[in-house]
Every structure is written in C-alpha cells, then in structure tokens.
Scaffold this motif. Sequence first.
Motif, short mmCIF file in Angstrom:
data_model
loop_
_atom_site.label_atom_id
_atom_site.label_comp_id
_atom_site.label_asym_id
_atom_site.label_seq_id
_atom_site.Cartn_x
_atom_site.Cartn_y
_atom_site.Cartn_z
N ASP A 17 0.86 -1.19 0.00
CA ASP A 17 0.00 0.00 0.00
C ASP A 17 0.89 1.24 0.00
OD1 ASP A 17 -1.30 2.16 2.07
OD2 ASP A 17 -2.78 1.31 0.70
N PRO A 18 0.72 2.14 -0.97
CA PRO A 18 1.65 3.28 -1.09
C PRO A 18 1.64 4.21 0.10
CG PRO A 18 -0.23 3.54 -2.56
CD PRO A 18 -0.29 2.15 -2.03
N GLU A 19 0.49 4.39 0.73
CA GLU A 19 0.44 5.27 1.90
C GLU A 19 1.13 4.63 3.10
OE1 GLU A 19 -2.56 8.23 4.27
OE2 GLU A 19 -3.39 6.71 2.96
N ALA A 20 0.93 3.32 3.25
CA ALA A 20 1.60 2.62 4.34
C ALA A 20 3.11 2.66 4.16
CB ALA A 20 1.10 1.17 4.41
N ALA A 21 3.56 2.49 2.92
CA ALA A 21 5.00 2.54 2.65
C ALA A 21 5.56 3.93 2.93
CB ALA A 21 5.27 2.15 1.20
N PHE A 22 4.80 4.96 2.53
CA PHE A 22 5.22 6.34 2.79
C PHE A 22 5.32 6.59 4.30
CE2 PHE A 22 3.83 10.66 3.89
CZ PHE A 22 4.84 11.40 3.31
N GLU A 23 4.31 6.19 5.04
CA GLU A 23 4.31 6.41 6.49
C GLU A 23 5.43 5.64 7.16
OE1 GLU A 23 2.63 8.40 8.45
OE2 GLU A 23 1.38 9.28 6.88
N PHE A 24 5.73 4.45 6.68
CA PHE A 24 6.82 3.65 7.25
C PHE A 24 8.15 4.37 7.06
CE2 PHE A 24 9.99 0.24 7.12
CZ PHE A 24 9.70 -0.43 8.30
N GLY A 25 8.42 4.80 5.82
CA GLY A 25 9.67 5.51 5.55
C GLY A 25 9.75 6.83 6.29
N LEU A 26 8.64 7.54 6.39
CA LEU A 26 8.61 8.81 7.11
C LEU A 26 8.90 8.60 8.59
CD1 LEU A 26 8.05 11.87 7.05
CD2 LEU A 26 5.62 11.34 7.33
N ALA A 27 8.34 7.55 9.16
CA ALA A 27 8.58 7.25 10.58
C ALA A 27 10.06 6.95 10.83
CB ALA A 27 7.71 6.08 11.02
N LEU A 28 10.68 6.22 9.91
CA LEU A 28 12.11 5.95 10.05
C LEU A 28 12.92 7.23 10.01
CD1 LEU A 28 12.59 2.80 7.75
CD2 LEU A 28 12.52 2.86 10.25
N MET A 29 12.56 8.13 9.11
CA MET A 29 13.26 9.40 8.98
C MET A 29 13.11 10.24 10.26
SD MET A 29 12.91 12.24 5.95
CE MET A 29 13.21 10.96 4.74
N VAL A 30 11.87 10.34 10.75
CA VAL A 30 11.62 11.14 11.95
C VAL A 30 12.33 10.54 13.16
CG1 VAL A 30 9.84 11.93 13.56
CG2 VAL A 30 9.43 12.07 11.10
N ASP A 31 12.29 9.23 13.30
CA ASP A 31 12.97 8.58 14.43
C ASP A 31 14.47 8.82 14.37
OD1 ASP A 31 10.63 7.63 15.47
OD2 ASP A 31 10.85 5.58 14.70
N GLY A 32 15.04 8.76 13.16
CA GLY A 32 16.47 9.02 13.02
C GLY A 32 16.82 10.46 13.38
N LEU A 33 15.99 11.41 12.94
CA LEU A 33 16.22 12.81 13.28
C LEU A 33 16.07 13.06 14.78
CD1 LEU A 33 14.38 14.55 10.30
CD2 LEU A 33 16.84 14.63 10.78
N ARG A 34 15.08 12.40 15.38
CA ARG A 34 14.87 12.57 16.81
C ARG A 34 16.11 12.08 17.58
NH1 ARG A 34 10.63 9.66 17.18
NH2 ARG A 34 9.07 11.29 16.87
N HIS A 35 16.66 10.95 17.17
CA HIS A 35 17.88 10.43 17.79
C HIS A 35 19.02 11.41 17.58
CE1 HIS A 35 20.72 7.47 19.27
NE2 HIS A 35 21.41 7.55 18.15
N TRP A 36 19.11 11.99 16.39
CA TRP A 36 20.16 12.96 16.06
C TRP A 36 20.08 14.17 16.99
CZ3 TRP A 36 22.94 12.77 11.08
CH2 TRP A 36 23.82 13.84 10.92
N VAL A 37 18.86 14.68 17.19
CA VAL A 37 18.68 15.85 18.04
C VAL A 37 19.06 15.54 19.49
CG1 VAL A 37 16.94 17.40 19.01
CG2 VAL A 37 16.94 16.91 16.56
N VAL A 38 18.70 14.35 19.96
CA VAL A 38 19.04 13.96 21.33
C VAL A 38 20.55 13.88 21.51
CG1 VAL A 38 18.94 12.07 23.00
CG2 VAL A 38 16.87 12.74 21.78
N LEU A 39 21.24 13.28 20.55
CA LEU A 39 22.70 13.19 20.63
C LEU A 39 23.36 14.56 20.63
CD1 LEU A 39 23.56 10.19 18.24
CD2 LEU A 39 23.61 10.23 20.74
N ARG A 40 22.82 15.47 19.81
CA ARG A 40 23.37 16.82 19.75
C ARG A 40 23.19 17.55 21.07
NH1 ARG A 40 25.39 20.38 16.66
NH2 ARG A 40 25.40 19.01 14.84
N SER A 41 22.08 17.31 21.75
CA SER A 41 21.81 18.00 23.01
C SER A 41 22.75 17.54 24.11
CB SER A 41 20.36 17.77 23.43
OG SER A 41 20.15 16.41 23.78
N ARG A 42 23.37 16.38 23.93
CA ARG A 42 24.25 15.83 24.96
C ARG A 42 25.70 16.23 24.75
NH1 ARG A 42 21.79 9.65 24.99
NH2 ARG A 42 19.82 10.14 26.07
#
Length: 205
Positions: A179-204
């Motif tokens: 399903d194209p929307e499910a695939a989009f949401e899956f990839g988007l979630a991976l991107m957001v999770d990676g950025l969130r981890h990036w921001v946390v590491l930067r804050s430390r």
Amino acid sequence: MTKIRRDQVVSAALELLDELGLDALSTRRLAQKLGIESASLYWHFRDKAALLAEMATTMLAAHQALVVPADPSRWSTWFADNARSLRCALLAHRDGARLHAGAPEGSKDPTRSRPKIDYLVRAGMTPGEAGMALFAAHQFTIGCVLDEQAHDQKAGSAPKRESATPKHIDRPGASERVDPEAAFEFGLALMVDGLRHWVVLRSRR
C-alpha cells in the motif's frame, strides 16, 4: 469577449491536467477549453514553462499554508505533517509529482523554507542539518508520489484526490503491491525517528 484572468487560466489548466495528464496538456487544448485564441494565453504567460510553473505553485498553495508551531518540542509531529501535506498536495492532481518536480528552480521560492529551517534550529538542529532534513523529506515524498502516480496511470485508475488513514504495512507477497500510503508512512517514521535520535545526541554534546 470577456477578458480571461490569470487565475482562470491556471484553474482551467489544472482541470485539463486532471482530464488528460501532463503529456497531453497543451496551450492549444487549454485555449479551446477557455474558448479563446491560443495567442491570448501569452498575455498572462510568456510560454508553456511559465504556465506549468504557476500551476505547480498553485497546486502547492495548501501545503505552503501549513503553519510552523511556536513550541519547538512539537517539531517531530510538525515535520511529519509537513511531509504529509506535501504528499496530499501532489496527489490532489494527476501527475502532480511530475508537475512539481519539473518546475523551473527559479519558480521555487527559497524564502518559504526559512521559517521551517529556523523552527528546526530552535528544536536543536544546526541550520545545515535542518535544511538537509527538509530536503531529504521533500525528495522522499516526491519519489513516493511519482511511483504511486506512475503505477496508478499504468493501471488506468483515477487520480487520487485525498489521503486515507495510514494502514499497517506487512511484508508483501511476490505479486502483492505494498500500500503506497503505508510505505510512505513507514519511511517517514524511520526518517523522523532518526532525526529525533540525532537531536538527542546533539543536546548531549
């Protein structure tokens, strides 16, 4: 004869895009639809490229109206919603992703991204990271919609008009399409999770 306004030309062009697709869109057909001579179009647009650029700008108007929140702690939700709003805008018209991707670089106002970059900087990213994050999400979204619309056109289905509720993504079988929307949401979630981890590491640091 009633004078045709610039916005009427663009609106009719987008309707014609939905009816015929980008490859079949021509100034001759547009003039016929409006009931005017083709030469009359050049009072508003110097050439077809300028018309396509204005169509792309109009198509993205709803996406560009998405407000940047005041609270930087909401950045991940906003970041995902920003990508979703772009996807919805591109899906609102047949060949929307191709229309946007083919628009001249000069027609894309870089100042529109400045408030978004500033917001992500307040959330903990550097300006360079914020710009690249937005660019990556933008390219990812365009790629997803290009694939989705190409598949729909090949299958002969009607252009998609709105986004549905995201679905759970499962591993597809050999002949099953994800399903194209499910695939989009899956990839988007991976991107957001990676950025969130990036921001946390930067804050430390």
